[in-house]
Design an enzyme around this catalytic site. Sequence first.
Site, PDB file in Angstrom:
ATOM      1  N   GLU A  90       7.529  55.441  -2.855  1.00  0.00           N
ATOM      2  CA  GLU A  90       7.983  56.557  -1.907  1.00  0.00           C
ATOM      3  C   GLU A  90       9.244  56.295  -2.324  1.00  0.00           C
ATOM      4  O   GLU A  90      10.481  56.928  -2.959  1.00  0.00           O
ATOM      5  CB  GLU A  90       8.366  56.659  -0.193  1.00  0.00           C
ATOM      6  CG  GLU A  90       6.586  57.286  -0.045  1.00  0.00           C
ATOM      7  CD  GLU A  90       5.715  55.802   0.384  1.00  0.00           C
ATOM      8  OE1 GLU A  90       5.316  56.293   1.804  1.00  0.00           O
ATOM      9  OE2 GLU A  90       6.264  54.480  -0.262  1.00  0.00           O
ATOM     10  N   CYS A 107      10.691  53.811   4.473  1.00  0.00           N
ATOM     11  CA  CYS A 107      10.301  54.978   3.245  1.00  0.00           C
ATOM     12  C   CYS A 107      10.762  56.404   3.916  1.00  0.00           C
ATOM     13  O   CYS A 107      11.219  57.080   3.516  1.00  0.00           O
ATOM     14  CB  CYS A 107       9.193  55.095   2.753  1.00  0.00           C
ATOM     15  SG  CYS A 107       8.545  53.558   1.704  1.00  0.00           S
ATOM     16  N   HIS A 135       8.171  49.961  -2.136  1.00  0.00           N
ATOM     17  CA  HIS A 135       7.273  50.692  -2.292  1.00  0.00           C
ATOM     18  C   HIS A 135       6.967  52.204  -2.915  1.00  0.00           C
ATOM     19  O   HIS A 135       8.427  52.571  -3.362  1.00  0.00           O
ATOM     20  CB  HIS A 135       7.538  51.503  -0.724  1.00  0.00           C
ATOM     21  CG  HIS A 135       7.427  50.415  -0.056  1.00  0.00           C
ATOM     22  ND1 HIS A 135       7.197  50.502   1.525  1.00  0.00           N
ATOM     23  CD2 HIS A 135       6.841  48.893  -0.053  1.00  0.00           C
ATOM     24  CE1 HIS A 135       7.248  49.091   2.264  1.00  0.00           C
ATOM     25  NE2 HIS A 135       7.316  48.622   1.637  1.00  0.00           N
ATOM     26  N   CYS A 147       6.382  54.174   6.186  1.00  0.00           N
ATOM     27  CA  CYS A 147       6.641  53.012   6.346  1.00  0.00           C
ATOM     28  C   CYS A 147       7.783  53.646   7.340  1.00  0.00           C
ATOM     29  O   CYS A 147       8.554  54.668   6.752  1.00  0.00           O
ATOM     30  CB  CYS A 147       6.630  51.755   6.099  1.00  0.00           C
ATOM     31  SG  CYS A 147       8.030  51.742   4.853  1.00  0.00           S
TER      32      CYS A 147
END
Length: 143
Positions: free
Chosen positions: A50, A81, A48, A78
């Site tokens: 992040e 993260c 992801h 999410c």
Amino acid sequence: MNEAITEANNAYNNNEVPVGGVLVDIKTNQIISRSHNQVNKEKNAMYHCEIDLIMHSCKTLSRKYLHDTVIFVTLEPCLMCASAISEVHIDKLYFGAYDNKNGGIEKFKFQTKREHIFKTEIYGGIMENDCKALLEKFFKRLR
């Protein structure tokens, strides 16, 4: 947030879910790192935006905590993260679109009631319509 949207557009152009972000030094307002989702490219569901920002920023700054930083991302993080953002002590999080399906902020707020956890300041809905429109455009293209 405009810089995060630029990164989200890069993800879109590379057939990734268009989530982009930047990590900024609070004291200098300089961008430390920028990234976007690269799950498909890296063939890793954990890649992801992040997580990539955190990994690169810790390496760039040669430190395990990212005090005095703020992260801007185009989609509500999410739970994975959100936890990572807290774990590395990022001071503030600004996100664009809310994620009713996978967003972890409300779930993470429950965790922050614990006594010994770093509490990141969280602000959502920043340029929400712009961030949401890019996501909708991407998923329409898939269908």
